[in-house]
Design a protein around this motif. Sequence first.
Motif, short mmCIF file in Angstrom:
data_model
loop_
_atom_site.label_atom_id
_atom_site.label_comp_id
_atom_site.label_asym_id
_atom_site.label_seq_id
_atom_site.Cartn_x
_atom_site.Cartn_y
_atom_site.Cartn_z
N VAL A 1 64.21 -11.73 60.31
CA VAL A 1 63.60 -10.53 60.89
C VAL A 1 63.34 -10.68 62.38
O VAL A 1 62.62 -9.90 62.96
CB VAL A 1 62.28 -10.17 60.16
N ARG A 2 63.95 -11.66 63.02
CA ARG A 2 63.63 -11.86 64.43
C ARG A 2 64.84 -11.77 65.35
O ARG A 2 64.68 -11.62 66.55
CB ARG A 2 62.94 -13.22 64.64
N LYS A 3 66.05 -11.86 64.83
CA LYS A 3 67.22 -11.87 65.69
C LYS A 3 68.37 -11.11 65.05
O LYS A 3 68.49 -11.03 63.83
CB LYS A 3 67.67 -13.31 65.98
N ALA A 4 69.22 -10.54 65.95
CA ALA A 4 70.51 -9.97 65.56
C ALA A 4 71.57 -10.68 66.39
O ALA A 4 71.30 -11.11 67.53
CB ALA A 4 70.55 -8.47 65.80
N PRO B 1 61.75 -1.13 59.52
CA PRO B 1 61.92 -0.29 60.72
C PRO B 1 63.16 -0.66 61.53
O PRO B 1 63.88 0.22 62.01
CB PRO B 1 60.62 -0.54 61.50
N PHE B 2 63.41 -1.96 61.70
CA PHE B 2 64.59 -2.38 62.44
C PHE B 2 65.87 -2.00 61.71
O PHE B 2 66.85 -1.55 62.33
CB PHE B 2 64.55 -3.89 62.66
N LEU B 3 65.88 -2.14 60.38
CA LEU B 3 67.07 -1.78 59.61
C LEU B 3 67.40 -0.30 59.75
O LEU B 3 68.56 0.10 59.80
CB LEU B 3 66.87 -2.15 58.13
N ASP C 1 62.95 -7.24 68.66
CA ASP C 1 62.04 -6.35 69.37
C ASP C 1 62.69 -5.76 70.62
O ASP C 1 62.15 -4.84 71.22
CB ASP C 1 60.74 -7.07 69.72
N ALA C 2 63.87 -6.28 71.04
CA ALA C 2 64.60 -5.69 72.16
C ALA C 2 65.52 -4.57 71.69
O ALA C 2 66.03 -3.80 72.51
CB ALA C 2 65.43 -6.75 72.89
N LEU C 3 65.73 -4.47 70.39
CA LEU C 3 66.58 -3.42 69.81
C LEU C 3 65.69 -2.45 69.04
O LEU C 3 65.70 -2.40 67.82
CB LEU C 3 67.64 -4.06 68.89
#
Length: 839
Positions: free
Chosen positions: A102-105, A63-65, A120-122
């Motif tokens: 899977v937790r940070k960018a 989902p984040f990707l 989760d902020a993005l």
Amino acid sequence: MSAQKDRWVSSFSFLLCWASSIPTWGSTRLLQELSPQEYFSSLQAGRASLAYFSHNGSPGAQPFLEQIENSAEALQDYGILVVKVNCPEEDASRYCGKENSVRKAYLFRGNVLIREFPTDALFDVNSIVANVLFALLFNEVKYVETLADLQSIENALKGKLNMVFAYVPATGTAEHRAVMEAAFVYGTVHQFVLTTEVTLLKDTGDEPDVSSARLLYCHCQRATDLGQPCRKTPMEQALTMLNIHRHLKLMGAPLVTEVAEDPEKVSTVHLQLGLPLVFILSQKETYEADRRTAEFVAWKLLGKAGVALLSRDLVDLNVLLRSNVALKTPDEGVPIKYLVLEDTDEVITLVENKSKVEQIQEGEEEEEVDEEDEDEKDNNGQDIQDDQVVEAVSRDKKRELPLELILALTEDTFHSALLEASRTVVLFYASWEAVSLAVLRSYIEVASHLKGTQGVLLSRVNCWDWPGLCTKENVTRFPTIKIYEKGERSVIYNGMWGTEELTSFIMLSRVSCPLKLATIDEAEGYLRGEFPSELSPYHLTSFLGVFSAATNEAREAFEEAGNILSGHVMMGMYFEDDDLAFSRKYAVSPPALLLARREGQSVEGITLSTQSTQDMVQMIRAELLDVFPEITVQNLPRYLQLRKPFLILFSDGDISEMESKEMLKVAKGRPQQAFVACWLNLKKTPVGRGVLKAYFAAVPSLPVLIWVNLHAGGQVFKFPSEQPITEMNILSWLERLKAGLEIASSTLSEEDWKPPLPAYDFLQMMETTMPELPVHTSHHHEGRSAQHQPKSPGGDTAIQEEPFQETKAEKVISPGRDLRGTAPRLAAREKQGKRHNEL
């Protein structure tokens, strides 16, 4: 008639934009996938990049990707690269460690880490763009949590910069993104301040609404006293990027505009942005009081309407002497309303309550057209017009263009690049604007065609990135193409945007026009299309002027005509000696004009009976036209400029040999070229079907021969379908038309075909410098009435605009709310005015 001409040109222009945007390549993913080594080795100093380090099979990463890939295009507009870094299983480094999966960018500028973001902020595109820009614009956007922090920033800005204060309920929202994008553009002009603390809104006088984002423009530059709070103007529209641009443009406009010309001709930024303009009518005896009144009203209506001061002494108004206020709306065709009002409260009511106009207008006899319905109709038309171009471009918006073929210029490299080649072509465009992108594709094709051509440099300037440069080069519309030549002024290209037309113009402009030929051999080679050889593919007809020592006046006019037609036609000039051998060969006598059609296959001689430059230009342009042309996107404007009736044969494909032969007879035999005989291939030019529908409501059986006079009456006549298309039948039918014996199939509307809404000057909207200086600046002092009339450089009256600065209205006791000026009751009642409360 200009209305029908505009209709044809508009239709064909859309066809060109549509055709130039047809995708030819496959889509390219904007989200790059690299290994850690590839990523860190590719980092460039100063270039920002957002990286996500992922392991194959990372749970919950998909989902984040998806969201980060969707944001790649938006971030790319701001020069930010988005990368997915694929970590090897054995890599346990800081960024690829299992605990970080899977937790940070991570946001980098060059190889320097700017910020880490929890994934989760993005959570969507808005949150990604907003948070990334927020981190990069740390110095341009201040975040405050307390009233003391806000007041400290205000005090530091007083007398220096204005402040844009925004409240958003939460970061990562669409409103937060809009503020960040606006700060990216205006961050060097205004100080942006952001908060998520709703309690800070109480100081503005508004009722805090936790669910609604708010933006206020704080006029701190005007406040020089630390004890004086910055005046604040709220933006009443929703917090979107376009609305913020609009609001900042209004805040930078003159507070009061002084007008010294017909109000019908006045256009201000307020009218351009869809807001009304209020005129306060004045005279020199009451100028100072009227000026203060206008300023008082302008503050009350700031962001809602513009205010202008109109002097009766300078403009001859045919209105009631009692009228003291006029209202001009942005709706085209709606006349200015002149009214008699008692005080400034009524002026404010007039703007805020449109229905009030009907009740107080003097001499109103008919009810006005419902403005809301008219606005909806106009806006719908604008949406359709915009959507057609946007849709055509967006169909292949992810296609990667080979921009490396065109040199990108900046403020630092622009002037030095102009010295590199004898001729530099520059495309000024906006990377977010649809028509610019369509033209950019044609421009890249031109660059591909001209690759390796000596002496020609093709370049581009993105006015979104360099608005200051575009302003200096007087570029206010997108797109614009200019050709710069060493030691000479630039030339603006005003032709069609197709690849062939652009290429032809650039190549033809390389050669002197007219080209001076020194010998008979050069002149003969020129007529055969052999000289200059590099231009033979770009023209069909060459013009050679032949002159002698006794024809200097005609030669000078011919040279001036060449300057006008440079880039559009090939012109040569041969100065003959006394034996006139060259003239005798072609049976002409100087001054004469030789036409070499189709690369020298035939040469036609014409005596130059005129020595007028304009007559020569018209004659040469007329000779470029075919006798029986096929109407295309490229050549339609040339034939419309003749302002003659059209005898046009619409065909679904190529016309038959018999039809072509008969129509050619009619075309060659027309008396004194009284009309344009032509044909249109609907397969090549499908917009012609829309033209036929406008004529007949439905496309008739083809082929169909039509007579239409676009410039007189707009009547459309259809040749009888039961008769064969022969010269005799056509001429007989035309005689019946001339005698008034035929009935028109339809009559075109006489209304002007203009854009539904006035165009925005987007370059001015995103100006990164301070608002431009007005044409005239008023200085108030003793003896103002003696210098009241502003003059343009030519001696004509002009518009005078006041800069946005401290005015007397704020330094003295309230000027009162009576409307003075030309109203005979100007001293009838003195009301104690209300001060303009801080917002």
